[in-house]
Motif scaffolding. Structure first.
Motif, PDB file in Angstrom:
ATOM      1  N   HIS A  47       0.930  -1.209   0.062  1.00  0.00           N
ATOM      2  CA  HIS A  47      -0.124  -0.087   0.084  1.00  0.00           C
ATOM      3  C   HIS A  47       0.828   1.397  -0.012  1.00  0.00           C
ATOM      4  O   HIS A  47       0.953   2.037  -0.891  1.00  0.00           O
ATOM      5  CB  HIS A  47      -1.185  -0.057   1.289  1.00  0.00           C
ATOM      6  N   HIS A  71       3.638   7.103   5.266  1.00  0.00           N
ATOM      7  CA  HIS A  71       2.409   7.822   5.636  1.00  0.00           C
ATOM      8  C   HIS A  71       1.481   7.038   6.639  1.00  0.00           C
ATOM      9  O   HIS A  71       0.819   7.768   7.503  1.00  0.00           O
ATOM     10  CB  HIS A  71       1.417   8.255   4.371  1.00  0.00           C
ATOM     11  N   ASP A  72       1.704   5.786   6.664  1.00  0.00           N
ATOM     12  CA  ASP A  72       0.835   5.070   7.632  1.00  0.00           C
ATOM     13  C   ASP A  72       1.783   4.414   8.866  1.00  0.00           C
ATOM     14  O   ASP A  72       1.053   3.751   9.946  1.00  0.00           O
ATOM     15  CB  ASP A  72       0.168   3.574   7.039  1.00  0.00           C
ATOM     16  N   ASP A 143      -3.265   8.122  -1.332  1.00  0.00           N
ATOM     17  CA  ASP A 143      -3.859   7.138  -0.378  1.00  0.00           C
ATOM     18  C   ASP A 143      -4.980   6.748  -0.745  1.00  0.00           C
ATOM     19  O   ASP A 143      -5.517   5.384  -0.790  1.00  0.00           O
ATOM     20  CB  ASP A 143      -3.892   7.803   1.086  1.00  0.00           C
TER      21      ASP A 143
HETATM   22 MN    MN Z   1      -2.868   4.547   3.816  1.00  0.00          MN
END
Ligand code: MN
Length: 515
Positions: A47, A71-72, A143
């Motif tokens: 992802h 980002h996560d 995203d």
């Molecule tokens: Mn994400």
């Protein structure tokens, strides 16, 4: 996408030290997400890699791409923001922080409705999260795009929620950033999940219409090519086919009549400079009949998202002497690039310019014309963080969709234009239901026919035999479909209603020409 392919791609744009930092970020993300899985069963790292890959495609700067990889991590692993800042510096940490905040704000919102400017508190949070740096929003859009593309793995209920939110919040945001291609992708996927039958139906209709138009279109293209060569204007020509979702929205406006949609196919003429744009317009209008009211000069007056082009619709006759309409969009290469990719286009070439946006107080340099809302957003966020009050109505961002989404008690979703009233809904569900509406319940309570509906409302129509539309109903609907149906029913019962002039109907500028 595999890490090795991703890194090979990054190599084409970025240099040594940047690639080293990117490799470190990939190591950190791999470790952080180790053992985690996406719902699809793939390992989680797929992802962030996909998100960062989009950001490369959109020509974002290296900090955004690294933030995309990470980002996560703060939200979904043991890492915290201090770790990111220590290892990657405060710029990247700020971006990751923004994306994380945005995720949290979102999770804190019960439903779509709470996003809307009506709830000031949530808008404030959203502004603070995004206003610090517009790149946060672009990362978040990447995203969302990947999450939509992998939506088939989620249960039906979640699919609907994500698709609805994408249509309502993320697609309009992409539009405000003038990221035309991304907006269309977000809309098409979302709409396909929200209303699969309508999507398939329109797809087939569109294919049919385009098939029959192809040869007529070739004639127009050839005539124009000859004229442009004679005029010695260098140009590129290509066609774009209307997206299913924008077709759906337009049909709603035009009473479901395919014949009244002139831009199913639009021809794009891309030229070297602005002067040539106007020259091409001149050539077109000499060659064909321009449809009145369809010439738009978005070069002199750009749209609020910075979009620039000349638009015109021309009419000609085909071999059977039938009217044939074609929409044209005329623009320079620069305008074209910006229309497709918007603010993200060339971010890494314009790094300096865009960083300035966040440094300067008053006048903003380097922002494309019409995109001052980005600066406004930033200033508003700064004020809010400093504890000052802002007047949201002055922001003029109009960040959200011009459609509302309401449910039937059974959970079916209908979308309507903003401002739609209970009777619009009734007629939208079915004409027979509309015609016999006795009362309407919104969220369980009976409401007046002049109470506008809101996104998220559950609307129930109570019909009764023997009810007929009344004259005053005309004033209590906004959709053309409802208006037409009410008028027809009234006429049946002997009441004649004056039909308003229809502004969408084209009139020839040269009456008497042929036919
Ligand atoms: Mn994400």
């Amino acid at each position: 996408m595999k890490r090795k392919d991703f890194e090979a791609k990054a190599k084409k744009t970025f240099k040594g030290s940047q690639l080293k930092t990117l490799a470190r970020a990939l190591d950190v993300a791999e470790t952080a997400h180790r053992g985690q899985k996406r719902v699809s069963g793939e390992s989680y790292i797929v992802h962030p890699l996909a998100v960062a890959n989009y950001l490369i495609d959109w020509e974002m700067d290296i900090d955004s791409i690294i933030a995309g990889v990470l980002h996560d991590t703060v939200e979904d692993s043991d890492l915290d923001l201090n770790d990111i800042e220590e290892q990657f510096g405060s710029n990247i940490a700020t971006l990751v922080d923004g994306v994380t905040k945005l995720t949290r704000v979102r999770r804190g919102m019960r439903d779509i409705d709470t996003y809307l400017p009506t709830t000031k508190d949530n808008l404030t949070k959203l502004l603070i999260a995004t206003g610090e740096d517009i790149r946060v929003l672009i990362i978040k859009i990447a995203d969302r795009l990947h999450n939509l593309e992998t939506l088939r793995h989620l249960p039906r209920e979640r699919q609907t929620k994500v698709a609805l939110e994408s249509l309502q919040v993320f697609a309009p945001l992409a539009d405000r950033l003038n990221m035309g291609q991304v907006r269309v992708k977000l809309e098409e996927i979302s709409f396909q999940y929200l209303d699969p039958q309508r999507f398939d139906f329109l797809k087939k209709q569109l294919k049919k219409s385009i098939g029959s138009a192809a040869s007529k279109l070739d004639v127009v293209k050839n005539e124009l090519s000859t004229a442009l060569k004679t005029a010695k204007i260098p140009y590129q020509m290509d066609g774009r086919i209307k997206s299913i979702y924008s077709l759906h929205k337009k049909l709603d406006k035009y009473d479901q009549s395919f014949d009244r949609i002139y831009d199913l196919i639009a021809l794009r003429i891309v030229v070297n400079n602005t002067t040539d744009c106007y020259n091409v317009l001149g050539v077109l209008h000499k060659l064909f009949i321009p449809v009145e009211g369809r010439v738009k000069d978005y070069i002199a007056r750009p749209k609020a998202n910075g979009y620039r082009s000349l638009h015109t619709t021309i009419m000609t006759y085909d071999g059977n002497d039938e009217e044939f309409f074609v929409e044209f969009q005329i623009r320079t290469h620069e305008m074209h690039e910006f229309a497709e990719r918007g603010l993200a286009a060339g971010f890494h070439y314009n790094e300096q310019k865009l960083t300035d946006v966040y440094k300067q107080g008053g006048q903003i340099q380097g922002l494309p014309e019409g995109m001052n809302w980005v600066a406004d957003l930033h200033h508003a966020a700064e004020k809010l963080q400093a504890g000052e009050a802002i007047d949201i109505s002055k922001l003029q961002m109009n960040l959200f969709s011009d459609r509302i989404f309401v449910h039937t008690p059974d959970g079916d979703i209908f979308d309507l234009p903003d401002g739609a009233l209970p009777l619009d809904f009734a007629f939208r569900v079915h004409s027979d239901i509309g015609k016999t509406t006795h009362a309407v319940k919104v969220n369980g309570e009976i409401v007046g026919f002049d109470e506008p509906l809101k996104t998220g409302d559950v609307v129930e129509v109570i019909t009764r035999k023997g009810i007929f539309p009344r004259l005053d109903w005309i004033k209590k609907v906004v959709t053309p479909k409802a208006k037409t149906k009410i008028r027809a029913s009234l006429r049946e019962s002997g009441i004649e209603v004056k039909t308003e002039d229809n502004p969408q109907k084209p009139r020839r500028t040269e009456p008497g020409n042929k036919k």
